[in-house]
Scaffold this active site. Structure first.
Site, short mmCIF file in Angstrom:
data_model
loop_
_atom_site.label_atom_id
_atom_site.label_comp_id
_atom_site.label_asym_id
_atom_site.label_seq_id
_atom_site.Cartn_x
_atom_site.Cartn_y
_atom_site.Cartn_z
N HIS A 50 0.85 -1.26 0.03
CA HIS A 50 -0.02 -0.23 -0.02
C HIS A 50 0.70 1.10 0.11
O HIS A 50 2.06 1.17 0.08
CB HIS A 50 -0.97 -0.05 1.10
CG HIS A 50 -0.11 -0.22 2.49
ND1 HIS A 50 0.45 0.84 3.17
CD2 HIS A 50 -0.41 -1.36 3.16
CE1 HIS A 50 1.28 0.19 4.06
NE2 HIS A 50 0.59 -0.95 4.34
P1 TYD Z 1 -1.53 -2.69 7.68
O1 TYD Z 1 -0.98 -1.39 7.90
O2 TYD Z 1 -2.26 -2.91 6.68
O3 TYD Z 1 -0.31 -4.12 7.95
P2 TYD Z 1 1.04 -4.18 6.74
O4 TYD Z 1 0.88 -3.00 5.72
O5 TYD Z 1 2.08 -4.38 7.73
O6 TYD Z 1 0.49 -5.48 5.94
O7 TYD Z 1 -2.24 -3.00 9.11
C1 TYD Z 1 -2.74 -4.33 9.50
C2 TYD Z 1 -4.12 -4.20 10.17
O8 TYD Z 1 -3.47 -3.51 11.38
C3 TYD Z 1 -4.96 -3.32 9.71
O9 TYD Z 1 -6.38 -3.79 10.00
C4 TYD Z 1 -4.75 -1.75 10.26
C5 TYD Z 1 -4.34 -2.42 11.70
N1 TYD Z 1 -3.65 -1.16 12.39
C6 TYD Z 1 -3.85 -0.66 13.25
O10 TYD Z 1 -4.87 -0.54 13.93
N2 TYD Z 1 -3.06 0.48 13.77
C7 TYD Z 1 -1.77 0.66 13.09
O11 TYD Z 1 -1.15 1.66 13.60
C8 TYD Z 1 -1.27 -0.10 12.18
C9 TYD Z 1 0.05 0.17 11.56
C10 TYD Z 1 -2.11 -1.00 11.84
#
Ligand code: TYD
Length: 133
Positions: A50
């Site tokens: 993303h």
């Molecule tokens: P995401 O940023 O999509 O993970 P990655 O990019 O590492 O694969 O986050 C995964 C899940 O965690 C998503 O449902 C959002 C949640 N999240 C939070 O609630 N707070 C945060 O600070 C972060 C980074 C993620």
């Protein structure tokens, strides 16, 4: 800063063990609003995938190693993080993906913003449409 760069963090070498330092707005160009870390990643898994509209971040491999692929919509650059004194700074507007996690790797992420789902661009076509230039 407008592109992703590796920041060489200070390293205080000591026979008792080394120590590295991150100070906001001193060796990273933003104030830290949030810290999270990624761990227990099963072999072959990919994280990220993303872009952020506003968030700036610094990613450090505190333990083990992994690759971060940073994409501006035209070119992809792969940064291999494998030292706990390297920080990968990523400005807003870059697509980024984390992959090739070694066993027991630990990825520390310092973020310039509170968590906001609205700051994510999760669809690659939307990312390309938003365009950086
Ligand atoms: P995401 O940023 O999509 O993970 P990655 O990019 O590492 O694969 O986050 C995964 C899940 O965690 C998503 O449902 C959002 C949640 N999240 C939070 O609630 N707070 C945060 O600070 C972060 C980074 C993620």
């Amino acid at each position: 800063m407008t592109k992703a760069i590796i920041i060489d963090l200070p390293k205080i070498e000591d026979p008792r063990g080394n120590l590295s330092i991150i100070e906001e707005e001193i060796n990273i160009p933003f104030k830290i609003e949030r810290t999270y870390w990624i761990y227990d990643v099963p072999g072959g898994q990919v994280r990220g995938g993303h872009a952020f509209k506003a968030q700036q971040e610094l990613i450090v491999a505190l333990s083990g190693s992994f690759d971060v692929v940073v994409d501006d919509g035209k070119e992809k650059q792969t940064f291999s993080l494998n030292r706990s004194y390297y920080g990968l700074y990523i400005p807003p507007g870059f697509w980024r993906q984390m992959q090739n996690f070694s066993t027991n790797s630990l990825a520390l992420v310092l973020s310039s913003t509170p968590f906001s789902e609205a700051d994510y661009i999760r669809d690659y076509q939307d990312f390309l449409k938003a365009g950086r230039s």
